[in-house]
Design a protein around this motif. Sequence first.
Motif, short mmCIF file in Angstrom:
data_model
loop_
_atom_site.label_atom_id
_atom_site.label_comp_id
_atom_site.label_asym_id
_atom_site.label_seq_id
_atom_site.Cartn_x
_atom_site.Cartn_y
_atom_site.Cartn_z
N LYS A 149 5.49 6.29 2.46
CA LYS A 149 6.64 5.53 2.96
C LYS A 149 6.27 4.11 3.36
O LYS A 149 7.07 3.19 3.20
CB LYS A 149 7.31 6.30 4.10
N ILE A 150 5.05 3.91 3.81
CA ILE A 150 4.63 2.55 4.13
C ILE A 150 4.54 1.71 2.85
O ILE A 150 4.76 0.50 2.87
CB ILE A 150 3.28 2.54 4.90
N GLU A 151 4.25 2.36 1.73
CA GLU A 151 4.20 1.65 0.46
C GLU A 151 5.60 1.29 -0.02
O GLU A 151 5.80 0.25 -0.66
CB GLU A 151 3.47 2.48 -0.59
N TRP A 152 6.57 2.13 0.26
CA TRP A 152 7.95 1.78 -0.04
C TRP A 152 8.36 0.56 0.78
O TRP A 152 9.05 -0.34 0.28
CB TRP A 152 8.89 2.94 0.28
N ILE A 153 7.93 0.50 2.05
CA ILE A 153 8.25 -0.67 2.88
C ILE A 153 7.55 -1.91 2.33
O ILE A 153 8.12 -3.00 2.31
CB ILE A 153 7.87 -0.40 4.35
N TRP A 154 6.30 -1.74 1.88
CA TRP A 154 5.59 -2.85 1.22
C TRP A 154 6.41 -3.37 0.04
O TRP A 154 6.58 -4.58 -0.13
CB TRP A 154 4.22 -2.37 0.75
N LEU A 155 6.94 -2.46 -0.78
CA LEU A 155 7.74 -2.85 -1.93
C LEU A 155 9.00 -3.59 -1.47
O LEU A 155 9.38 -4.62 -2.05
CB LEU A 155 8.11 -1.62 -2.75
N TYR A 156 9.64 -3.08 -0.43
CA TYR A 156 10.87 -3.69 0.07
C TYR A 156 10.63 -5.11 0.58
O TYR A 156 11.42 -6.03 0.32
CB TYR A 156 11.44 -2.83 1.20
N GLU A 157 9.52 -5.30 1.28
CA GLU A 157 9.25 -6.61 1.89
C GLU A 157 8.57 -7.59 0.93
O GLU A 157 8.73 -8.80 1.07
CB GLU A 157 8.42 -6.42 3.16
N GLN A 158 7.80 -7.07 -0.03
CA GLN A 158 7.08 -7.96 -0.94
C GLN A 158 7.79 -8.15 -2.28
O GLN A 158 7.64 -9.17 -2.93
CB GLN A 158 5.66 -7.42 -1.18
#
Length: 368
Positions: free
Chosen positions: A286-295
Amino acid sequence: MKNKVRHVLGISGGKDSAALAIYLFEKYPQLDIEYYTCDTGKELTETYQLIENLEAYLGKKIKRLVSAEESHEDPFDHFLKLYGGYLPSSVSRWCTRKLKLDPFEEWVGDDPVISYVGIRGDEDREGYISTKPNIQSIFPFRKNIWSEDVMTKLFTNSNIPKLIEWYKQTSSSKLDRILNLVQEPVTPKFLRATKVQALLDLDTEAFNEVVFQFLQTTAYPLSQIKQFPLIDNNDVLVRDDIFRILKDSGVGVPQYYEKISFEHNGQKGEYARSRSGCFFCFYQQKIEWIWLYEQHPELYKKAMEYEKDGYTWMQDESLADLIQPERMAGIKEDYIKKTNRLNDNKKSPYLVDILDEAEGEGCASCFI
């Protein structure tokens, strides 16, 4: 007339397969390796950049394999429509079969093939093993370069006399100890894996010579080759070696492995992506999904658009729910706590070194 044995290596866009291509190119230039990549049409830009860098370094084109090439849509979208909008998941990985394995097996056809796989010496997994008898996997980064199916067939108790004969043909200085071990039968108390590891530890090169002699008596593709340079290989490459190879070669580490700093409630954290593969891969944490969302907000939006008719990338949560402020804050807070606990023992510039358990998940066909 038999077809010539082909040597192939799949480039996933990840670090391990890229490093393996460089390693084999440098150490075994006599191998005429065909490089390929299975393009889903949903890769990150960094993946395509890595492929271009590799092509420049190797001086050879990497063959693009595309499913449903006649379709006017990207391969993933084509098959998603055929599956009625049913998104792939860990329990139904149709993307792996349709977008990776099928085009690979169609490309090699019935030719005898040696497939080189970038699973490292610090990993405990086998990876993709084709059920097609004309495809044989080799793992150059491991002490045991041979696949589990070969070990199962060779190390049966009925083969002990042949093993003794083959070992006697080697020049091992530890032959007496080896023969004592070979003669000990596999039992529930003395497992095949234990026997194999002990023989490897005593003399890796002699072990490889014996396996190769066995393969000459089989229908495996290596039975059609009289000399195989990796028999002399006793390298064991781990994660640090992979990053070193990529850096020293000038090919470079895929940018999505690089940590990016963020701040949450006065605490600093770092995130990145721990794997290659499609930008919406359901194996992401899920932290990688947030990375995708923000980057890459545009890619996150595209991933969200696939979630409809009750189908979501995660079983317990939609992407729309994931980026609600309170939910994002909770994920970041938990992630910072987790990495702080692990950082005391693991100092590395790469997220993948912090989240080892994440790297072991997923499909080896995509991530090797």
